[in-house]
Write a protein that holds these residues in place. Structure first.
Motif, PDB file in Angstrom:
ATOM      1  N   GLU A 134       0.902  -1.185   0.103  1.00  0.00           N
ATOM      2  CA  GLU A 134       0.065   0.046   0.017  1.00  0.00           C
ATOM      3  C   GLU A 134       0.982   1.812  -0.527  1.00  0.00           C
ATOM      4  OE1 GLU A 134      -3.669   2.758   2.115  1.00  0.00           O
ATOM      5  OE2 GLU A 134      -3.169   0.071   2.694  1.00  0.00           O
ATOM      6  N   CYS A 137      -0.342   4.917   2.391  1.00  0.00           N
ATOM      7  CA  CYS A 137      -1.470   4.330   2.791  1.00  0.00           C
ATOM      8  C   CYS A 137      -2.201   4.738   4.077  1.00  0.00           C
ATOM      9  CB  CYS A 137      -0.878   3.154   3.882  1.00  0.00           C
ATOM     10  SG  CYS A 137       0.245   3.791   5.252  1.00  0.00           S
ATOM     11  N   GLY A 140      -3.982   3.047   7.562  1.00  0.00           N
ATOM     12  CA  GLY A 140      -3.683   1.914   6.795  1.00  0.00           C
ATOM     13  C   GLY A 140      -4.318   0.954   6.624  1.00  0.00           C
ATOM     14  N   LEU A 155       2.752  -1.816   5.000  1.00  0.00           N
ATOM     15  CA  LEU A 155       2.054  -0.554   4.746  1.00  0.00           C
ATOM     16  C   LEU A 155       2.984   0.977   4.129  1.00  0.00           C
ATOM     17  CD1 LEU A 155       0.746  -2.562   7.033  1.00  0.00           C
ATOM     18  CD2 LEU A 155      -1.366   0.059   6.756  1.00  0.00           C
TER      19      LEU A 155
END
Length: 297
Positions: A134, A137, A140, A155
Motif C-alpha cells: 500500500e 497508506c 493503512g 504499508l
C-alpha cells in the motif's frame, strides 16, 4: 491514549462505506476530539487471526464476534504539523476511497468478481500467499484488512507519520508485525523473526524509483515485487500538488519488477483534483500495460 475503551464515547457513522466496516469514531468524552477509530470486516471473527477460515457461515456468525481493529488517529507530539500542512492531517483520516478499494480487491463489490478473475486477483489461502503493497497508506486500513484475510502486506507512507502507523500495526497484529518496535521487542526477548506466516510491515517510503527499489531490496522482493499494489486518495492537487508524477514513477518501477502486478488506484473525484492528468500520464508509462476505469458510488 488509554487502552480502556470505556474512556471513549463511540459515535457510529451511517455513511455507506463506513457502515460496511462497522466504523466507529472514538472521541474523548471531555473534549469530544477524536482519538481513535475502530472497524471490522464482514466474516472476520475474533479467533480467526492466522487462520484460513474467514467465512464461518450463518450459524458460526451468530456464535462469534467480528474482530475489531482499533487504530489511534493521534499524531505523536514530535510529529504534529503546522495547521496549514493538510497532507499530514489527511494521513489520520479514513477516506471512502480506501474502503471502496479494499472492497474491490477482496471481491466484496457486486459485479466485480469477473473483473477480479480477469486480472488475476485472488484471495490468499494457506497454500498460496498473495502480497500487497500500500502506497501513501495513511492509517493503512486497506492493507490491514487484507492482512486479516491472510495476505502478506507492506504499508508505506512518509516517515513523519510512521510512528503512529507502527504503533497501530504492533498493537493490532502483535504476532505478525514487523516494525522497528517489534524488532526491538524481539531482540530484547531473544525471539527470532516471524517465519512461515504472512507478515505485516510498516515502512517509510518517499515516492521515487530509487526509494521503491531500496524498499524492495529491504523486504527481499527485489526480483519478484508484489502481487497487488494499492493506493487510495493519493491524487488531489489542492492538497498534494503534483506529487502524482512521483507516484506514477513508483508504480512504473513496480511494474518493471513484476509485470503481472495489479495496481489499483482508488480515488474520490473532486474539483481540480488532477486525476485525469495522473491517468493520462500513467497510460504513457513504459511498463504500464493498460489502464481501466471503473466508476463506483
Amino acid at each position: 491514549m488509554s487502552d480502556d475503551e470505556s474512556d471513549y464515547s463511540d459515535t457510529p457513522s451511517f455513511d455507506s462505506c463506513e457502515d460496511y466496516i462497522n466504523f466507529e469514531s472514538k472521541r474523548n468524552p471531555s473534549t469530544q476530539l477524536e482519538e481513535a477509530i475502530s472497524f471490522s470486516w464482514p466474516g472476520i471473527y475474533e479467533d480467526d487471526e492466522g487462520s484460513d477460515n474467514h467465512d464461518k457461515g450463518e450459524e458460526g456468525a451468530k456464535e462469534k464476534k467480528l474482530r475489531k481493529i482499533v487504530v489511534s488517529t493521534l499524531l505523536e507530539e514530535e510529529d504534529l504539523a503546522p495547521l496549514f500542512d493538510g497532507s499530514r492531517w489527511a494521513g489520520t483520516r479514513l477516506w471512502g476511497a480506501a474502503v471502496r478499494g479494499i472492497q474491490y480487491v477482496s471481491g466484496h463489490l457486486p459485479g466485480t468478481e469477473v473483473s477480479l478473475m480477469d486480472h488475476g486477483i485472488k484471495l490468499p489461502t494457506k497454500n498460496d500467499e498473495v502480497t500487497m503493497l500500500e502506497l501513501g497508506c495513511g492509517l493503512g486500513v486497506p492493507a490491514m484488512i487484507y492482512h486479516m484475510l491472510g495476505g502478506g502486506v507492506v504499508l508505506t507512507d512518509q516517515i513523519d507519520i510512521l510512528s503512529q502507523l507502527e504503533k497501530n500495526v504492533d498493537s493490532n497484529f502483535p504476532q505478525t508485525a514487523i516494525t522497528s518496535i517489534s524488532r526491538n521487542k524481539k531482540r530484547s526477548s531473544g525471539e527470532s523473526e516471524i517465519d512461515k506466516q504472512p507478515t505485516i510491515h510498516a515502512m517509510p517510503l518517499s515516492w521515487s524509483r530509487t526509494d521503491i527499489n531500496g524498499l524492495l531490496q529491504e523486504v527481499g522482493r527485489s526480483k519478484i515485487g508484489f502481487d497487488i499494489v494499492i493506493n487510495c486518495d493519493c491524487v488531489y492537487e489542492p492538497l498534494y500538488g503534483k506529487s502524482w508524477h512521483l507516484l506514477n514513477e513508483t508504480i512504473d518501477e513496480l511494474l518493471k519488477v513484476n509485470p503481472q502486478c495489479v495496481v489499483l488506484s482508488s480515488m474520490e473525484r473532486r474539483a481540480a483534483d488532477g486525476i485525469d492528468n495522473f491517468l493520462e500520464e500513467m497510460r504513457n508509462m513504459e511498463h504500464v500495460g493498460s489502464v481501466e476505469m471503473r466508476n463506483m458510488e
